[in-house]
Motif scaffolding. Structure first.
Motif, PDB file in Angstrom:
ATOM      1  N   ASP A 146      -1.420   5.282   5.415  1.00 54.55           N
ATOM      2  CA  ASP A 146      -2.035   6.611   5.327  1.00 54.55           C
ATOM      3  C   ASP A 146      -1.374   7.481   4.262  1.00 54.55           C
ATOM      4  O   ASP A 146      -1.894   8.541   3.911  1.00 54.55           O
ATOM      5  CB  ASP A 146      -1.956   7.337   6.679  1.00 54.55           C
ATOM      6  CG  ASP A 146      -2.873   6.703   7.712  1.00 54.55           C
ATOM      7  OD1 ASP A 146      -3.952   6.218   7.330  1.00 54.55           O
ATOM      8  OD2 ASP A 146      -2.510   6.695   8.904  1.00 54.55           O
ATOM      9  N   ALA A 147      -0.243   7.045   3.751  1.00 53.89           N
ATOM     10  CA  ALA A 147       0.471   7.819   2.735  1.00 53.89           C
ATOM     11  C   ALA A 147      -0.369   8.039   1.485  1.00 53.89           C
ATOM     12  O   ALA A 147      -0.177   9.017   0.756  1.00 53.89           O
ATOM     13  CB  ALA A 147       1.785   7.122   2.366  1.00 53.89           C
ATOM     14  N   LYS A 148      -1.320   7.157   1.220  1.00 55.10           N
ATOM     15  CA  LYS A 148      -2.126   7.245  -0.001  1.00 55.10           C
ATOM     16  C   LYS A 148      -3.376   8.110   0.167  1.00 55.10           C
ATOM     17  O   LYS A 148      -4.104   8.341  -0.802  1.00 55.10           O
ATOM     18  CB  LYS A 148      -2.539   5.842  -0.445  1.00 55.10           C
ATOM     19  CG  LYS A 148      -1.354   4.938  -0.788  1.00 55.10           C
ATOM     20  CD  LYS A 148      -1.820   3.540  -1.190  1.00 55.10           C
ATOM     21  CE  LYS A 148      -0.638   2.637  -1.519  1.00 55.10           C
ATOM     22  NZ  LYS A 148      -1.086   1.267  -1.905  1.00 55.10           N
ATOM     23  N   ARG A 149      -3.637   8.578   1.374  1.00 53.48           N
ATOM     24  CA  ARG A 149      -4.853   9.361   1.630  1.00 53.48           C
ATOM     25  C   ARG A 149      -4.608  10.857   1.446  1.00 53.48           C
ATOM     26  O   ARG A 149      -3.488  11.344   1.614  1.00 53.48           O
ATOM     27  CB  ARG A 149      -5.358   9.081   3.047  1.00 53.48           C
ATOM     28  CG  ARG A 149      -5.795   7.648   3.276  1.00 53.48           C
ATOM     29  CD  ARG A 149      -6.016   7.362   4.755  1.00 53.48           C
ATOM     30  NE  ARG A 149      -7.002   8.286   5.350  1.00 53.48           N
ATOM     31  CZ  ARG A 149      -7.214   8.382   6.652  1.00 53.48           C
ATOM     32  NH1 ARG A 149      -6.521   7.623   7.503  1.00 53.48           N
ATOM     33  NH2 ARG A 149      -8.124   9.228   7.114  1.00 53.48           N
ATOM     34  N   TYR A 150      -5.683  11.578   1.117  1.00 60.66           N
ATOM     35  CA  TYR A 150      -5.611  13.036   0.934  1.00 60.66           C
ATOM     36  C   TYR A 150      -5.964  13.754   2.237  1.00 60.66           C
ATOM     37  O   TYR A 150      -6.655  13.183   3.103  1.00 60.66           O
ATOM     38  CB  TYR A 150      -6.551  13.463  -0.191  1.00 60.66           C
ATOM     39  CG  TYR A 150      -6.060  13.069  -1.568  1.00 60.66           C
ATOM     40  CD1 TYR A 150      -5.267  13.935  -2.313  1.00 60.66           C
ATOM     41  CD2 TYR A 150      -6.360  11.815  -2.104  1.00 60.66           C
ATOM     42  CE1 TYR A 150      -4.795  13.569  -3.574  1.00 60.66           C
ATOM     43  CE2 TYR A 150      -5.890  11.436  -3.355  1.00 60.66           C
ATOM     44  CZ  TYR A 150      -5.116  12.320  -4.087  1.00 60.66           C
ATOM     45  OH  TYR A 150      -4.645  11.951  -5.327  1.00 60.66           O
ATOM     46  N   ARG A 163      10.410   6.231  -0.125  1.00 57.81           N
ATOM     47  CA  ARG A 163       9.164   5.619   0.335  1.00 57.81           C
ATOM     48  C   ARG A 163       9.302   5.074   1.760  1.00 57.81           C
ATOM     49  O   ARG A 163       8.399   5.206   2.584  1.00 57.81           O
ATOM     50  CB  ARG A 163       8.730   4.507  -0.626  1.00 57.81           C
ATOM     51  CG  ARG A 163       8.096   5.023  -1.915  1.00 57.81           C
ATOM     52  CD  ARG A 163       7.431   3.881  -2.672  1.00 57.81           C
ATOM     53  NE  ARG A 163       8.409   2.915  -3.159  1.00 57.81           N
ATOM     54  CZ  ARG A 163       9.002   2.981  -4.342  1.00 57.81           C
ATOM     55  NH1 ARG A 163       8.713   3.983  -5.176  1.00 57.81           N
ATOM     56  NH2 ARG A 163       9.870   2.057  -4.719  1.00 57.81           N
ATOM     57  N   SER A 164      10.444   4.473   2.033  1.00 55.87           N
ATOM     58  CA  SER A 164      10.687   3.933   3.361  1.00 55.87           C
ATOM     59  C   SER A 164      10.741   5.054   4.402  1.00 55.87           C
ATOM     60  O   SER A 164      10.209   4.912   5.513  1.00 55.87           O
ATOM     61  CB  SER A 164      12.010   3.153   3.362  1.00 55.87           C
ATOM     62  OG  SER A 164      12.340   2.719   4.661  1.00 55.87           O
ATOM     63  N   ARG A 165      11.351   6.167   4.018  1.00 53.08           N
ATOM     64  CA  ARG A 165      11.466   7.300   4.938  1.00 53.08           C
ATOM     65  C   ARG A 165      10.098   7.930   5.198  1.00 53.08           C
ATOM     66  O   ARG A 165       9.797   8.317   6.325  1.00 53.08           O
ATOM     67  CB  ARG A 165      12.427   8.336   4.355  1.00 53.08           C
ATOM     68  CG  ARG A 165      12.628   9.580   5.217  1.00 53.08           C
ATOM     69  CD  ARG A 165      13.144   9.245   6.596  1.00 53.08           C
ATOM     70  NE  ARG A 165      13.422  10.460   7.352  1.00 53.08           N
ATOM     71  CZ  ARG A 165      13.522  10.508   8.672  1.00 53.08           C
ATOM     72  NH1 ARG A 165      13.380   9.398   9.391  1.00 53.08           N
ATOM     73  NH2 ARG A 165      13.790  11.632   9.279  1.00 53.08           N
ATOM     74  N   VAL A 166       9.255   8.007   4.167  1.00 51.23           N
ATOM     75  CA  VAL A 166       7.900   8.544   4.334  1.00 51.23           C
ATOM     76  C   VAL A 166       7.129   7.674   5.326  1.00 51.23           C
ATOM     77  O   VAL A 166       6.460   8.187   6.232  1.00 51.23           O
ATOM     78  CB  VAL A 166       7.163   8.614   2.979  1.00 51.23           C
ATOM     79  CG1 VAL A 166       5.663   8.878   3.201  1.00 51.23           C
ATOM     80  CG2 VAL A 166       7.763   9.713   2.108  1.00 51.23           C
ATOM     81  N   SER A 167       7.226   6.359   5.180  1.00 49.85           N
ATOM     82  CA  SER A 167       6.550   5.438   6.096  1.00 49.85           C
ATOM     83  C   SER A 167       7.072   5.614   7.524  1.00 49.85           C
ATOM     84  O   SER A 167       6.292   5.623   8.491  1.00 49.85           O
ATOM     85  CB  SER A 167       6.758   3.989   5.650  1.00 49.85           C
ATOM     86  OG  SER A 167       6.182   3.762   4.377  1.00 49.85           O
ATOM     87  N   GLU A 168       8.377   5.781   7.648  1.00 49.80           N
ATOM     88  CA  GLU A 168       8.991   5.952   8.968  1.00 49.80           C
ATOM     89  C   GLU A 168       8.489   7.234   9.640  1.00 49.80           C
ATOM     90  O   GLU A 168       8.183   7.239  10.845  1.00 49.80           O
ATOM     91  CB  GLU A 168      10.513   5.999   8.807  1.00 49.80           C
ATOM     92  CG  GLU A 168      11.272   6.179  10.117  1.00 49.80           C
ATOM     93  CD  GLU A 168      12.766   6.309   9.883  1.00 49.80           C
ATOM     94  OE1 GLU A 168      13.469   6.728  10.823  1.00 49.80           O
ATOM     95  OE2 GLU A 168      13.236   6.000   8.765  1.00 49.80           O
ATOM     96  N   LEU A 169       8.382   8.308   8.864  1.00 53.95           N
ATOM     97  CA  LEU A 169       7.926   9.582   9.416  1.00 53.95           C
ATOM     98  C   LEU A 169       6.458   9.521   9.828  1.00 53.95           C
ATOM     99  O   LEU A 169       6.068  10.062  10.865  1.00 53.95           O
ATOM    100  CB  LEU A 169       8.148  10.703   8.401  1.00 53.95           C
ATOM    101  CG  LEU A 169       9.601  11.139   8.216  1.00 53.95           C
ATOM    102  CD1 LEU A 169       9.768  11.933   6.920  1.00 53.95           C
ATOM    103  CD2 LEU A 169      10.070  11.967   9.405  1.00 53.95           C
TER     104      LEU A 169
END
Length: 274
Positions: free
Chosen positions: A138-142, A122-128
């Motif tokens: 924005d990770a929760k948006r389609y 999850r932390s890496r997704v946020s970092e990217l």
């Protein structure tokens, strides 16, 4: 990772008819540099990109990554995909509409050896997401809820999630507005500077290639007719086709062209050759 293409030929066949898409293509894409590939529609640019990632099989010649031939890599596809990634022209066609941006990126993050815990992923997704100018929320948006430029940033973040050594971009900004093009290209430039990744940029926009790429290859009729350092090729073209390509560049509004280049962060006056 450097990329060497030597004598590559690709022919498409349909019944008794055939089309020579790549004809004895030889070029070098050095490690840690951005190499531009330019040419008119039908010159073989996209076919070359698809051959570089193994989507299309070549008929002759060879493609080497750091001196190792491509074919053995393809037999271990999961290892190859972690080293070489392709970004398509239309991001919407490459993003699963049923997955959120975070899920799309986490697919790649899971393939990184150290991605052991859910918290780290999850932390890496946020970092990217933040690396490409988006917000962690924005990770929760389609995909449908993002603009075209934002979707292309997600595609870039997903490609970078596996920590590749080579990023091949096939007309990544041609469908975007000028201001959005600058934003996406700035992302690519910053990623290259931060990670030292090798980038192959296929584009029809000569101003973009001149600004962004240290080397350029000019394709015509399935062949590379000229290649070398970008400034040398653009300022002193040797091949007639390169000269005609540069002569055909239209700048109807110089102020708009200067504003466009200024958005890349460093203004260079674009002069037509000829």
């Amino acid at each position: 990772m450097s990329v060497h293409v030597t004598g590559v030929t690709k022919r498409f066949r349909s019944g008794s008819r055939s089309h020579l898409a790549l004809d004895d293509v030889t070029l070098v894409m050095p490690h840690g540099e951005i190499t531009g590939i330019v040419g008119e529609s039908g010159s073989g640019k996209s076919t070359l990109a698809r051959c570089l990632v193994g989507i299309e099989q070549i008929d002759a010649g060879r493609i080497d990554y750091d001196g190792s031939p491509l074919q053995p890599f393809l037999s271990r596809r999961h290892r190859y995909d972690a080293r070489v990634q392709l970004i398509f022209q239309n991001p919407m066609s490459s993003l699963n509409p049923r997955m959120t941006a975070g899920q799309l990126i986490e697919e790649g993050v899971r393939r990184v050896p150290r991605a052991r815990s859910a918290d780290w992923r999850r932390s890496r997704v946020s970092e990217l997401l933040e690396m490409v100018g988006l917000d962690a929320t924005d990770a929760k948006r389609y995909p449908h809820s993002f603009s075209g430029g934002q979707r292309q940033r997600i595609a870039i973040a997903r490609a970078m999630s596996v920590e590749p050594e080579v990023l091949i971009c096939d007309e990544p900004v041609s469908a975007l507005d000028v201001s959005v093009q600058a934003q996406v290209l700035n992302v690519l430039r910053d990623l290259q500077r931060q990670s030292g990744i090798t980038i192959v940029l296929i584009s029809h926009d000569l101003a973009v290639v001149r600004h962004l790429c240290s080397r350029v290859a000019v394709m015509f009729g399935g062949r590379v007719v000229e290649q070398g350092p970008t400034e040398a090729v653009f300022d002193s073209p040797v091949h007639d086709y390169t000269r005609s390509l540069l002569d055909a560049v239209a700048v109807p509004d110089p102020r708009r062209e200067r504003a466009k280049l200024a958005e890349f962060g460093e203004y260079r006056e674009f002069r037509q050759s000829g």
